[in-house]
Write a protein that holds these residues in place. Structure first.
Motif: not given
Length: 260
Positions: A34-38, A55-58
């Motif tokens: 997970s790299t959500k918001g990074e 589609d996941e990281a900022e």
């Protein structure tokens, strides 16, 4: 010396390159679920492994070294790649949460300056993931793939290098056990070979992956320098010594006159 970006593009367009990309990308994703918001930075030729994070990281960006050349990425939409000297990254301090280093460490002639730049731009709790050819693997022994160029590393060598440059290695992984062959049978059985290699032949993987964190409180290795401190002499003592020295010179002059 860096592989040319066009040659790397051509390799990952072949059947062998597609399998290599799939095996390495699967391992990278396991290490970074997970790299959500990074903010994720790919340095070197990391674009084949960055797509799962878009589609996941900022924010996802890529930097290709100036000696390697640059290609537009992604194919659709605005480009997210820039060309830069690997020792002078065009990023602010502590502005990146994760750095994926692929096809760079084994090729650069500015090894320590590049690692220092990564240390500079990486956030305090950021992570660095290095992918390099395994010294013991067959991929490093054949120069018909990009993994056969540059300086391969063993896990212990890579770990020591990171420690010497103020990174703390935390995880070690391996990938790419399939031989670099165009055999249709081997290509079809790549997933089975990968599982077999993970269980029995870790030492002979094609690439080594090491994740490291930024070591904030660290002192570069080297001998401690002893500084000699000069203290001012007390005034009375200095006067006394000067006086004694003056009397001594007068006595010497008198003695010389008597001898004449």
């Amino acid at each position: 010396m860096f592989n040319d970006a066009v040659d790397l593009w051509d390799f990952y367009g072949t059947r062998v390159g597609q399998v290599a990309r799939r095996m390495i990308r699967r391992r990278v994703r396991e290490l970074w679920p997970s790299t959500k918001g990074e903010t994720v930075l790919g340095l070197g030729y990391a674009t084949p492994f960055l797509r799962p994070f878009r589609d996941e990281a900022e924010r996802v960006i890529a930097i290709m070294p100036s000696q390697q050349g640059v290609l537009h990425w992604p194919r659709e939409g605005k480009g997210l790649v820039c060309l830069s000297d690997e020792a002078e990254l065009p990023l602010q301090d502590v502005s990146v949460d994760r750095v994926l280093l692929v096809h760079a460490l084994e090729c650069t002639e500015q090894l320590r300056p590049m690692l220092q730049e990564i240390w500079r731009v990486l956030a305090g709790n950021g992570r660095l993931l290095v992918v390099v050819p395994n010294r013991r693997g067959i991929w490093a022994r054949l120069d018909r793939t990009p993994f056969g160029h540059g300086h391969p590393y063993s896990p212990s060598q890579l770990s020591r290098l990171l420690k010497d440059n103020m990174f703390a290695p935390s995880l070690t992984a391996h990938a790419l056990y399939m031989p670099p062959s165009n055999s249709p049978l081997l290509l079809r059985s790549a997933s089975a070979v990968e599982k077999l290699g993970e269980r029995w032949f870790n030492r002979f993987s094609g690439v080594v992956l090491i994740e490291a964190t930024k070591q904030i409180y660290a002192r570069p290795k080297g001998r401690a320098v002893k500084i000699r401190q000069l203290l001012p002499m007390p005034r009375r003592r200095a006067t006394a010594l000067n006086t004694a020295g003056g009397h001594g010179r007068m006595a010497e002059n008198l003695q010389r006159r008597k001898q004449k």
